[in-house]
Design an enzyme around this catalytic site. Sequence first.
Site, short mmCIF file in Angstrom:
data_model
loop_
_atom_site.label_atom_id
_atom_site.label_comp_id
_atom_site.label_asym_id
_atom_site.label_seq_id
_atom_site.Cartn_x
_atom_site.Cartn_y
_atom_site.Cartn_z
CE LYS A 140 -3.60 2.51 2.49
NZ LYS A 140 -4.69 2.43 3.49
CG HIS A 279 -7.29 -27.90 -34.64
ND1 HIS A 279 -6.64 -26.70 -34.42
CD2 HIS A 279 -7.07 -28.22 -35.94
CE1 HIS A 279 -6.05 -26.31 -35.55
NE2 HIS A 279 -6.30 -27.22 -36.48
#
Length: 527
Positions: A140, A279
């Site tokens: 922070k 695929h």
Amino acid sequence: MPAITPIKRALISVSDKTGLIELGHDLASRGIEILSTGGTAKALRDANLTVIDVAEITGFPEMMDGRVKTLHPAVHGGLLALRDDPAHRAAMDEHGIGAIDLLVVNLYPFEETVAKGADYDDCVENIDIGGPAMIRAAAKNHAHVAVVVDVQDYDALREALDQGGTTLALRQTLAQTAYARTAAYDAAVSTWMARAIGEATPRRRAFAGTLAQGLRYGENPHQSAAFYATGEARQGVATAKQWQGKELSYNNINDTDAAFELVAEFDPSEGAACAIIKHANPCGVARADNALDAYRRAYDCDRTSAFGGIVALNRSLDADTASAITEIFTEVVIAPGASDEAREIFAGKKNLRLLTTDGLPDPSAAGQVFRQVSGGFLVQDRDNGRISAADLRVVSKRQPTDDEMADLLFAWRVAKHVKSNAIVYAKDLATVGIGAGQMSRVDSTRIGQRKSQDMAEALSLPLPLTIGAAVASDAFFPFADGIEALAGAGAKAVIQPGGSVKDDEVIAAADRLGLAMVLTGQRHFRH
């Protein structure tokens, strides 16, 4: 605010002590004061480094088995104070709080503890409290404080120290990494706890991962992508060693995962197995006494589609199989291992990727998968359904032969990994036709038949390979037309879940056409 913020005081508390001593010497050589706790402090002192115990600045010893040691204003004030705020400076002076410019923390090994199968109490004890609190405080206050939570960032920190301190850009990057780490940690804890208490649908759920690889693009060149590892203890593409070849692409990773999960359905102690994927769908799967024969039989299901595909083996790759694979262009080969001779053969194919995993994923193991949808995501258990001959119910007048039953069970395992609607023709423990991903089950049936006809012509065979085949359907046949299409392709036995309102009509069609039919009572949709 200066462009470079010098570091005068650092707090180090790490579970993973990789690189700790080197980092400690780097800090000390620059005159940076080091605060530390517990085992970290001892390791630094053993390396002849001067360390101040956090207890000395808090005035409180570690207590409650180490649960309380850094949760104190002397620590959090030093991390959170805004250096350019007069009120904050005054509070620091009044209470004797010294600024902490660098926090180096990695957390209790909670994920590793869970992976080892520790009991509930041990897992709870490995939930870090002070670490995340300090990390969030430092992150922070990244305008003034640098926070390092990954050993991988030590080098970036050293480079910054060589320049006299940290830049805001570096501190922002480190803060983002820090927040991601605490988020991942909390996600691991909450996921474990949900499982431990039997909560199948917790009100809130989080997933997290660690960057394994940045990708050039996603499924298509205009899509950005990256590959993240979850840390799950499951052999596969995320844990594999890549021996050679260019970097895996998004599609390579997806297809390789599909191939390896499929081939893992077959126990290597019962024979070799090979799956060839294109695929994300199999274009050939086979079992045999050895890997070479399994590969050749899988290849002979659909040689056209196998070009540029992914090959997965359930046994170590040997030289003969490696030589056969190099006869056509193959993108990736994945196997539990590979002989030196096989790796040498592949070395001549610079674009061929070889991955080894030191084992197979357990197809029956529990786990979860998720998929994003607009505004949310779907979560479900991994499809670990398994069927044996004892689980089947014969509903046709004709009983399947022993060979047909073996092919039915083989085809069923393959169908689990074929996109729905899925139809798999198999004969002698090899696929001979696969229909995948169609809106109509009849269309999948016809596609599998046509693939078989094309392959028979390519192999100069007089009849399609579907003649006499066993067939698996991932879901029930809603109408008798699917059974009629299978019979037209020459199939002799069918395995399917059952459960259609027209089951009686479907079974009657099988009897009329002389097909043996068994029901599993289990579905394998795969979308």
